[in-house]
Design a protein around this motif. Structure first.
Motif, mmCIF file in Angstrom:
data_model
loop_
_atom_site.group_PDB
_atom_site.id
_atom_site.type_symbol
_atom_site.label_atom_id
_atom_site.label_comp_id
_atom_site.label_asym_id
_atom_site.label_seq_id
_atom_site.Cartn_x
_atom_site.Cartn_y
_atom_site.Cartn_z
ATOM 1 N N TYR A 149 0.750 -1.155 0.120
ATOM 2 C CA TYR A 149 0.053 -0.101 -0.167
ATOM 3 C C TYR A 149 0.775 1.218 0.011
ATOM 4 C CZ TYR A 149 -3.890 -3.106 1.262
ATOM 5 O OH TYR A 149 -4.872 -3.964 1.240
ATOM 6 N N GLY A 150 2.200 1.069 0.293
ATOM 7 C CA GLY A 150 2.872 2.354 0.630
ATOM 8 C C GLY A 150 2.398 3.164 1.802
ATOM 9 N N ASP A 151 2.719 4.256 1.500
ATOM 10 C CA ASP A 151 2.445 5.516 2.574
ATOM 11 C C ASP A 151 0.906 6.145 2.206
ATOM 12 O OD1 ASP A 151 1.966 7.530 4.415
ATOM 13 O OD2 ASP A 151 3.734 8.775 3.608
ATOM 14 N N ARG A 152 0.029 5.983 3.271
ATOM 15 C CA ARG A 152 -1.234 6.472 3.012
ATOM 16 C C ARG A 152 -1.792 7.530 3.952
ATOM 17 N NH1 ARG A 152 -4.258 3.966 -1.273
ATOM 18 N NH2 ARG A 152 -2.580 2.503 -2.133
ATOM 19 N N ASP A 153 -0.697 8.312 4.483
ATOM 20 C CA ASP A 153 -0.790 9.389 5.573
ATOM 21 C C ASP A 153 -1.703 8.947 6.584
ATOM 22 O OD1 ASP A 153 0.800 11.059 4.200
ATOM 23 O OD2 ASP A 153 -0.738 11.751 2.713
ATOM 24 N N GLU A 183 -1.169 1.732 -5.531
ATOM 25 C CA GLU A 183 -0.737 2.985 -6.340
ATOM 26 C C GLU A 183 0.745 2.855 -5.968
ATOM 27 O OE1 GLU A 183 -2.887 6.512 -5.273
ATOM 28 O OE2 GLU A 183 -4.921 5.853 -6.329
ATOM 29 N N PRO A 184 1.643 1.995 -6.567
ATOM 30 C CA PRO A 184 2.937 2.027 -6.333
ATOM 31 C C PRO A 184 3.486 3.176 -6.688
ATOM 32 C CG PRO A 184 2.312 -0.044 -7.305
ATOM 33 C CD PRO A 184 1.037 0.822 -7.569
ATOM 34 N N LYS A 185 4.378 3.846 -5.568
ATOM 35 C CA LYS A 185 5.295 4.845 -5.997
ATOM 36 C C LYS A 185 6.749 4.567 -5.637
ATOM 37 C CE LYS A 185 1.730 7.973 -4.403
ATOM 38 N NZ LYS A 185 0.613 7.053 -3.922
ATOM 39 N N THR A 186 7.117 3.437 -5.394
ATOM 40 C CA THR A 186 8.603 3.151 -5.290
ATOM 41 C C THR A 186 8.682 1.926 -5.951
ATOM 42 O OG1 THR A 186 8.511 1.845 -3.380
ATOM 43 C CG2 THR A 186 8.638 3.957 -3.187
ATOM 44 N N GLU A 187 10.200 1.371 -6.355
ATOM 45 C CA GLU A 187 10.512 0.362 -7.037
ATOM 46 C C GLU A 187 10.101 -1.061 -6.090
ATOM 47 O OE1 GLU A 187 14.349 -1.741 -9.515
ATOM 48 O OE2 GLU A 187 14.504 -0.001 -8.123
ATOM 49 N N ARG A 188 10.257 -0.980 -5.179
ATOM 50 C CA ARG A 188 10.012 -1.867 -3.968
ATOM 51 C C ARG A 188 8.410 -2.044 -4.078
ATOM 52 N NH1 ARG A 188 12.824 -5.059 -0.223
ATOM 53 N NH2 ARG A 188 11.500 -6.204 1.243
ATOM 54 N N LEU A 199 1.602 2.031 13.214
ATOM 55 C CA LEU A 199 2.024 0.760 12.878
ATOM 56 C C LEU A 199 1.120 -0.401 12.910
ATOM 57 C CD1 LEU A 199 5.104 0.551 15.538
ATOM 58 C CD2 LEU A 199 5.252 1.031 12.960
ATOM 59 N N ASN A 200 1.161 -1.228 11.886
ATOM 60 C CA ASN A 200 0.223 -2.411 11.932
ATOM 61 C C ASN A 200 0.851 -3.720 11.996
ATOM 62 O OD1 ASN A 200 -2.353 -1.168 10.275
ATOM 63 N ND2 ASN A 200 -0.574 -0.153 9.468
ATOM 64 N N LEU A 201 0.617 -4.428 12.970
ATOM 65 C CA LEU A 201 1.254 -5.497 13.650
ATOM 66 C C LEU A 201 0.442 -7.020 13.471
ATOM 67 C CD1 LEU A 201 2.616 -3.904 16.915
ATOM 68 C CD2 LEU A 201 3.987 -4.213 14.478
ATOM 69 N N ILE A 202 1.199 -7.952 13.527
ATOM 70 C CA ILE A 202 0.658 -9.397 13.669
ATOM 71 C C ILE A 202 1.588 -10.328 14.176
ATOM 72 C CG2 ILE A 202 1.462 -10.106 10.997
ATOM 73 C CD1 ILE A 202 -1.982 -11.134 12.830
ATOM 74 N N GLU A 228 12.044 6.000 3.657
ATOM 75 C CA GLU A 228 10.732 5.892 3.327
ATOM 76 C C GLU A 228 9.991 4.956 4.061
ATOM 77 O OE1 GLU A 228 8.058 6.150 -0.780
ATOM 78 O OE2 GLU A 228 10.179 6.210 -1.124
ATOM 79 N N ARG A 229 10.435 3.799 4.240
ATOM 80 C CA ARG A 229 9.822 2.723 4.933
ATOM 81 C C ARG A 229 9.330 3.122 6.433
ATOM 82 N NH1 ARG A 229 11.101 -2.074 7.838
ATOM 83 N NH2 ARG A 229 9.560 -3.860 7.428
#
Length: 283
Positions: free
Chosen positions: A114-118, A129-134, A181-184, A241-242
């Motif tokens: 998902y990348g960064d969704r603020d 909506e990929p914004k980086t190569e990874r 943070l989202n954890l599992i 960025e991560r």
């Protein structure tokens, strides 16, 4: 059910243990001798093979279900592409060409797609909506799974933690950036996949595998510091960025399918680590 777990590592070993307890036959696949020994030490059948080497994959017996849980082994894009795209494409090509191909593949993806969704909420219907190569690599891998022509399930894991990966010192001694943070917990990451297979649900679907409570990182760190009896860490800015990525992942679908969490939030999941820390520090 006969299951092969490619990349039978941190989550895969626990998944294998849970599947065996449920009465299934499991083969754990690793590319190193030490990895195979770890698989066999966990009570599973081990096979040495490399997801990017089609010839080596012939050593894996025919199975009903293939779980692809191969990790990149590094954070750079080349390592990610090798594991998530090249290895996945090679493995699916090999297994789909067998006389008795798997009836289903489970691919363990990442909420990093998902990348960064603020800080906004995301779920299985949120467009990518990929914004980086990874991020593009992660999205490419999911497309490869969906287009292979066999039944599939994509399990998007949140940030994994658990035995050997609690990282308490990192939280308690470093500076704290402000993001969600989202954890599992590892046991629930494995448990969710085991449930999807046991209950035969989630076919040809994406399922977010995260716990009940996305947590503001400073809140998590303050709670951990309080529980461990130490001073509150300082605030700081993320340097990658991560590290700046912020979103809140919904696990509503996993609940609706019927999964019951062992560790619904970080509060339950970190208790063993907190107890061990306090004992070691004589708190």
């Amino acid at each position: 059910m006969n299951v092969a777990i490619l990349g039978c590592g941190y989550v895969g070993l626990e998944l294998g243990r849970q599947l065996v307890e449920s009465g299934h036959d499991v083969v754990g696949v690793r590319r190193s001798y030490d990895g195979v020994q770890a698989v066999e030490s966990a009570g599973l059948d081990g096979v040495r093979a490399d997801a990017t080497d089609e010839e080596s994959l012939s050593a894996i017996p025919d199975v009903d279900t293939l779980v692809y849980a191969v990790s990149a082994g590094g954070r750079d894009s080349d390592a990610a592409r090798t594991a998530y795209v090249d290895g996945l494409r090679t493995s699916l090509s090999h297994f789909s060409g067998r006389d008795a191909p798997p009836k289903r593949i489970v691919y363990t993806s990442s909420t990093g797609v998902y990348g960064d969704r603020d800080g906004a909420w995301v779920d299985e219907s949120t467009p990518l909506e990929p914004k980086t190569e990874r991020q593009e690599i992660l999205a490419d891998a999911e497309r490869i799974v969906r287009e292979r022509g066999m039944d599939w399930t994509i399990a998007r894991f949140a940030g994994l933690y658990g035995p050997d990966r609690y990282r308490l010192e990192r939280y308690l001694e470093g500076s704290v950036s402000e993001r969600y943070l989202n954890l599992i917990h590892r046991d629930d990451a494995a448990g969710a996949v085991r449930f999807l297979l046991d209950a035969d649900v989630g076919r040809n679907e994406i399922v977010l595998v995260c716990d009940d409570e996305p947590i503001w990182k400073p809140t998590l760190v303050e709670w951990l510091a309080d529980q461990c009896g130490v001073e509150q860490p300082s605030r700081g800015e993320a340097t990658s960025e991560r590290g700046r990525s912020s979103k809140r992942c919904s696990n509503r679908k996993l609940h609706q399918l019927g999964y019951r969490f062992r560790y619904p939030t970080y509060r339950e999941g970190y208790q063993d680590a907190i107890s061990a820390y306090r004992k070691a520090e004589n708190v």
